[in-house]
Write an enzyme that holds these catalytic residues in place. Structure first.
Site, mmCIF file in Angstrom:
data_model
loop_
_atom_site.group_PDB
_atom_site.id
_atom_site.type_symbol
_atom_site.label_atom_id
_atom_site.label_comp_id
_atom_site.label_asym_id
_atom_site.label_seq_id
_atom_site.Cartn_x
_atom_site.Cartn_y
_atom_site.Cartn_z
ATOM 1 N N SER A 12 0.805 -1.220 0.000
ATOM 2 C CA SER A 12 0.000 0.000 0.000
ATOM 3 C C SER A 12 0.838 1.270 0.000
ATOM 4 O O SER A 12 0.327 2.344 -0.312
ATOM 5 C CB SER A 12 -0.944 0.018 1.207
ATOM 6 O OG SER A 12 -0.209 -0.024 2.419
ATOM 7 N N ASP A 48 -3.184 8.354 7.836
ATOM 8 C CA ASP A 48 -4.149 7.456 8.461
ATOM 9 C C ASP A 48 -3.413 6.549 9.452
ATOM 10 O O ASP A 48 -2.324 6.885 9.907
ATOM 11 C CB ASP A 48 -4.934 6.653 7.410
ATOM 12 C CG ASP A 48 -4.058 5.770 6.531
ATOM 13 O OD1 ASP A 48 -2.883 5.528 6.894
ATOM 14 O OD2 ASP A 48 -4.528 5.303 5.474
ATOM 15 N N HIS A 74 -0.203 5.107 7.113
ATOM 16 C CA HIS A 74 0.426 5.724 5.952
ATOM 17 C C HIS A 74 0.743 7.201 6.174
ATOM 18 O O HIS A 74 -0.056 7.925 6.762
ATOM 19 C CB HIS A 74 -0.488 5.585 4.725
ATOM 20 C CG HIS A 74 -0.848 4.156 4.424
ATOM 21 N ND1 HIS A 74 -2.043 3.607 4.826
ATOM 22 C CD2 HIS A 74 -0.162 3.182 3.794
ATOM 23 C CE1 HIS A 74 -2.081 2.333 4.443
ATOM 24 N NE2 HIS A 74 -0.949 2.057 3.815
#
Length: 407
Positions: free
Chosen positions: A78, A368, A371
């Protein structure tokens, strides 16, 4: 507060159920080749000439008409997924607001960030357009000549890492997709041209953090009793070593291997381990530092073992801790709390709606639970490219790699 949590949970459940049909099939039954998977949507490719959402991007980027390398290929999780998971049945998706709100298009694209991810900045430094996702393009040769992004959120070095979130494209599958792309180049361009394109391009690998988040730290299959952290790190590194050698065998010669970030400082673990004043969780960060040490040593070994290979290792932990410890120098005001989420440090519930996000992400380090913000990505990318803020890549940075003459 309770109402917001209930709404968030219901939204998450509805999102998962909307993809439940896809989740009925084991991942290994899927052929992820672009000419054999049904593409239900094709996100617009962001223009490379848009204004930067942060002043930290170096203003002078090479023109796309004269790139420094033919292409940039990306394998990872991610941290660099630009939309592949949009096409999979998974919780790990960033295809809804507020993700992408500060991106060039101001729309969610599948990037786990408020804006750009590090490879977006590196593409501009290399004189290339933003790299499209593998599942987001239709397999036309011209769409792949400047690079392809195979990264998939929740993927790890271990095949099953992150599988509790749903589908993802594992490390091994991503390498197979890259191999398929190489074979398509051979068929379309001829073997000599294809080999020259691949050997002159850059392959960027950023993976491994989910093997801790979704496997080791969760103690899946009682792994902590089977492996001490050092043994687990050695296992991951040996697996990556073999895959890198496999990539070398199909003419990959320029590799950027990214280390792991300090997830012991991530809002999720600050919440879970009940950090008192935002102090990082040392026992987690110690594992990450150890892994990065092993990977750096492995990189040095591969440089001696593989003729004409150019491999650099970039210690993301080192670069990230420089930002956290010197946050005032970088104009960050919030170092522990995420911009988007719920709970203490906004680390309890993941970012799922615009109402959960702060107004200005540029003064936050974390976007978040896990990240970083666009602003942090820009700093880290500058370090990978030119060691602009701090030296974190060894034995050289990416700029020196691409401008150095082949041996």
């Amino acid at each position: 507060m309770v109402t917001n949590i209930i709404v968030a949970i219901l939204f998450l459940i509805s999102t998962f159920l909307s993809h439940s049909k896809a989740l009925r099939f084991p991942q290994e039954l899927f052929n992820f080749s672009s000419n054999q998977i049904s593409i239900v949507d094709n996100p617009s490719r962001p223009p490379s000439s848009s204004a930067s959402p942060t002043p930290l991007l170096s203003p002078a980027s090479p023109a796309v008409s004269s790139p420094l390398v033919p292409a940039l290929f990306i394998i990872g999780d991610s941290t660099v997924d630009c939309g592949n998971n949009n096409f999979l049945g998974t919780f790990a998706r960033a295809d809804r607001p507020p993700y992408g709100r500060d991106f060039d298009t101001h729309q969610p694209t599948g990037r786990f960030c408020n804006g750009r991810i590090p490879v977006d900045y590196l593409a501009l430094h290399l004189g290339l357009p933003f790299v499209p996702s593998y599942l987001g393009q239709d397999g036309e040769l011209e769409d792949m000549l400047h690079g392809v992004n195979y990264a998939s959120a929740s993927a790890g070095v271990i095949f099953s890492s992150g599988s509790e979130l749903g589908q993802h494209i594992s490390f091994t599958h991503q390498i197979q997709q890259f191999t398929d792309t190489y074979q398509q180049f051979v068929l379309s361009l001829g073997e000599d041209v294809a080999n020259d394109l691949i050997s002159s391009s850059v392959l960027y690998i950023s993976i491994g953090i989910n093997d801790y988040i979704h496997y080791y730290l969760r103690n899946v299959s009682n792994v902590q009793n089977l492996y001490l952290p050092w043994g687990f790190n050695q296992f991951l590194a040996s697996t990556m070593r073999q895959e890198i050698k496999n990539l070398y065998n199909i003419n990959v010669r320029r590799l950027v291997i990214m280390g792991l970030p300090p997830i012991g400082c991530a809002p999720y673990y600050l919440w879970r381990y009940k950090s008192n004043k935002g102090e990082c969780i040392e026992e987690i960060n110690d594992m990450i530092m150890e892994f990065n040490f092993v990977m750096r040593y492995m990189t040095e070994e591969l440089l001696h073992e593989l003729p004409d290979a150019h491999i650099i290792f970039c210690d993301v932990f080192q670069g990230s801790m420089d930002i956290i410890q010197n946050h005032k120098r970088y104009d960050f005001k919030v170092t522990a709390d995420a911009c988007c989420g719920l709970g203490r440090y906004k680390g309890w519930i993941m970012c799922m709606s615009p109402e959960m996000a702060c107004r200005d992400a540029s003064n936050h380090i974390w976007w978040d639970q896990f990240h970083p913000t666009d602003a942090v990505n820009a700093i880290l990318a500058d370090n990978v490219w030119s060691s602009r803020h701090t030296e974190m890549c060894y034995p050289m940075n990416l700029e020196k790699m691409v401008v150095s003459k082949p041996e």
